[in-house]
Design a protein around this motif. Structure first.
Motif, short mmCIF file in Angstrom:
data_model
loop_
_atom_site.label_atom_id
_atom_site.label_comp_id
_atom_site.label_asym_id
_atom_site.label_seq_id
_atom_site.Cartn_x
_atom_site.Cartn_y
_atom_site.Cartn_z
N GLU A 1 43.56 19.66 58.89
CA GLU A 1 42.35 19.56 58.09
C GLU A 1 42.47 18.40 57.11
OE1 GLU A 1 39.43 22.36 55.33
OE2 GLU A 1 41.36 23.13 56.01
N SER A 2 41.40 17.64 57.01
CA SER A 2 41.39 16.47 56.14
C SER A 2 40.06 16.43 55.42
CB SER A 2 41.57 15.19 56.98
OG SER A 2 41.38 14.04 56.21
N ALA A 3 40.09 16.22 54.10
CA ALA A 3 38.85 16.13 53.34
C ALA A 3 39.08 15.27 52.11
CB ALA A 3 38.37 17.53 52.92
N ALA A 4 37.99 14.73 51.57
CA ALA A 4 38.09 13.82 50.43
C ALA A 4 38.17 14.60 49.13
CB ALA A 4 36.89 12.88 50.41
N ARG A 5 39.14 15.49 49.07
CA ARG A 5 39.42 16.19 47.83
C ARG A 5 40.87 16.64 47.86
NH1 ARG A 5 36.90 19.96 51.11
NH2 ARG A 5 37.94 22.00 51.25
N PRO A 6 41.52 16.76 46.70
CA PRO A 6 42.92 17.17 46.69
C PRO A 6 43.09 18.64 46.99
CG PRO A 6 42.13 16.83 44.45
CD PRO A 6 41.01 16.42 45.37
N ARG B 1 47.63 23.23 52.50
CA ARG B 1 48.26 24.24 51.64
C ARG B 1 49.64 24.65 52.12
NH1 ARG B 1 45.55 26.73 47.32
NH2 ARG B 1 43.77 25.42 46.84
N GLN B 2 50.02 24.32 53.34
CA GLN B 2 51.33 24.74 53.83
C GLN B 2 51.89 23.70 54.78
OE1 GLN B 2 50.67 28.48 55.74
NE2 GLN B 2 49.20 27.67 57.21
N GLY C 1 53.27 12.63 49.89
CA GLY C 1 52.44 11.88 48.96
C GLY C 1 51.69 12.81 48.02
N PHE C 2 51.03 12.22 47.05
CA PHE C 2 50.21 12.98 46.12
C PHE C 2 49.03 13.60 46.87
CE2 PHE C 2 52.73 10.96 43.02
CZ PHE C 2 52.48 11.52 41.77
N PRO C 3 48.36 14.60 46.27
CA PRO C 3 47.16 15.15 46.91
C PRO C 3 46.11 14.06 47.15
CG PRO C 3 47.86 16.53 45.06
CD PRO C 3 48.69 15.29 45.00
N ASN C 4 45.41 14.17 48.26
CA ASN C 4 44.22 13.36 48.54
C ASN C 4 44.48 11.87 48.71
OD1 ASN C 4 41.43 13.40 49.10
ND2 ASN C 4 40.93 12.72 47.04
N VAL C 5 45.70 11.47 49.06
CA VAL C 5 45.95 10.04 49.30
C VAL C 5 45.75 9.67 50.76
CG1 VAL C 5 47.51 9.74 47.33
CG2 VAL C 5 48.46 10.40 49.57
N GLY C 6 45.47 10.67 51.63
CA GLY C 6 45.15 10.37 53.02
C GLY C 6 46.23 10.75 54.02
N ALA D 1 52.73 17.90 55.06
CA ALA D 1 53.08 18.65 53.86
C ALA D 1 51.95 18.55 52.83
CB ALA D 1 54.37 18.09 53.25
N PRO D 2 51.75 19.61 52.05
CA PRO D 2 50.77 19.52 50.97
C PRO D 2 51.15 18.42 49.99
CG PRO D 2 51.48 21.79 51.31
CD PRO D 2 52.39 20.92 52.11
N GLY D 3 50.15 17.92 49.27
CA GLY D 3 50.44 16.93 48.25
C GLY D 3 51.36 17.50 47.19
N VAL D 4 52.28 16.68 46.73
CA VAL D 4 53.21 17.12 45.69
C VAL D 4 53.05 16.22 44.47
CG1 VAL D 4 54.93 18.21 47.17
CG2 VAL D 4 55.04 15.75 46.82
#
Length: 298
Positions: free
Chosen positions: A156-161, A165-166, A136-141, A181-184
Motif C-alpha cells: 500500500e502506498s499513499a501520499a501521507r505518513p 504499519r508492519q 526511511g522516514f514516513p511518506n518519503v516514497g 518497513a514502516p517509516g522510522v
C-alpha cells in the motif's frame, strides 16, 4: 536558517506506538539483510537522514535514494549529487510515483547481489537472492519505490505518513527480496529545524504540529533560501501564486496578511492552503535544503 530562533518552543514531537514497535522489529531483521536502501526526500535530504541509521547499517552495503527528484530544480539535484559523491556516496535520484530513476536502483541491488554470491561461492555455498530492506522516514516514497521495482502494486502506498504499519517481505525477482518497513523517526525530535522541514513536506504525522506555526516557518525558510541562493530557486513563488510579496514580512505576518487578502482573515485555512499547495507542487520545484557550504561544492 535560524528557524528555531524565531520559534522558541519544542513545537514538533511525534512517536506513535506502531513506529516504536516497527523500529524494534526492523533492528531484529537487519541481521538477515545484505543491502539497505535508504530513501530520503530530495527536497530535504539532510532532514530525512535518520541519525541512527549508520549504527543500524554497520558494514552492510547501502544504496542512497533521493526520491521526489521532480520536486527540486535540476541544478539543485546536481549540487546534491556532487555533495554526496564528495563524501563517498553514490546517490540515486528517483521519482518513484512515475518510475523515473528506479532502473538505476535495481541495478545497484544487482551489483550488490553479484558481490554477495561471489563471496558465498568462495566459501563453497550456493547463491541465493539478495535480501534488501527499504528504510526511511514516513511518506518519503518507500512503498512506491518497491511497487515500481516489482512492476505492480503489491504494498500500500499513499501520499501521507504512516501507511505501512508492519514489516513484510516482497519477492521482486529470483535475484532480489525486499523488506518493506514502516517509516522510522527518531525517538525525540531534538533538531527542530529538521522537524519543521519534515512537517512542511508532510513527512511526519499531522498530529505532531500546528499548521499555522509550520506555515509561518515555511515562509521564513523560503525568504531565507531566496536570500542565500535565489538564483537556484523559482522566482518569487509565493508572489506568483498569491500575488502577495513575502519579502517585507516575517512568516507570521505574511500568513496573517495572506489570510486577510484571500480568506477573510481565516489564518488556519490559509496555513493549510500554503502547505497543501507546496506539497502538491503548485509553488514550483522548491527545495527546502541546499548542500552545506554551497559555494565550495564543485
Amino acid at each position: 536558517m535560524g528557524l528555531t530562533n524565531n520559534y522558541k518552543l519544542n513545537l514538533i514531537q511525534w512517536y506513535p506506538g506502531h513506529i516504536a514497535k516497527a523500529e524494534k522489529n526492523l533492528k531484529e531483521h537487519l541481521s538477515r539483510v545484505d543491502v539497505v536502501f535508504e530513501v530520503r526526500d530530495a527536497r530535504i535530504p539532510l532532514a530525512t537522514h535518520h541519525p541512527q541509521i549508520d549504527e543500524w547499517v554497520g558494514n552492510k552495503a547501502r544504496v542512497l535514494v533521493l526520491n521526489r527528484l521532480d520536486m527540486i530544480p535540476p541544478q539543485v539535484r546536481s549540487l546534491w549529487i556532487n555533495y554526496f559523491k564528495n563524501r563517498g556516496e553514490e546517490p540515486y535520484c528517483t521519482n518513484a510515483q512515475h518510475g523515473q530513476g528506479v532502473t538505476g536502483v535495481a541495478k545497484a541491488a544487482q551489483v550488490a547481489g553479484v558481490e554477495l554470491n561471489q563471496r558465498r561461492r568462495d566459501r563453497g555455498m550456493l547463491p541465493r537472492p539478495v535480501r534488501a530492506v527499504v528504510i526511511g522516514f514516513p511518506n518519503v516514497g518507500k512503498s512506491a519505490l518497491i511497487n515500481r521495482l516489482l512492476g505492480k502494486r503489491v504494498v500500500e502506498s499513499a501520499a501521507r505518513p504512516g501507511v505501512t504499519r508492519q514489516l513484510r517481505w516482497v519477492r521482486i525477482s529470483d535475484q532480489l527480496e525486499l523488506l518493506d518497513a514502516p517509516g522510522v523517526i527518531p525517538l525525540k525530535m531534538g533538531n527542530q529545524e529538521a522537524a519543521i522541514k519534515l512537517a512542511i513536506c508532510d513527512d511526519i504525522g499531522q498530529a505532531a504540529y500546528d499548521n499555522q506555526l509550520v506555515a509561518a516557518a515555511f515562509v521564513d525558510l523560503l525568504n531565507s533560501l531566496a536570500e542565500q541562493a535565489g538564483e537556484l530557486l523559482p522566482r518569487s513563488p509565493l508572489y506568483s501564486r498569491y500575488e502577495l510579496d513575502p519579502i517585507p514580512h516575517t512568516g507570521e505576518a505574511y500568513l496573517h496578511a495572506l489570510a486577510e487578502y484571500r480568506h477573510k482573515g481565516d489564518v488556519e485555512r490559509t496555513a493549510r492552503e500554503l502547505l497543501t499547495d507546496y506539497r502538491k507542487g503548485l509553488l514550483g520545484t522548491l527545495p527546502l535544503e541546499l548542500p552545506p557550504n554551497l559555494y565550495s561544492v564543485s
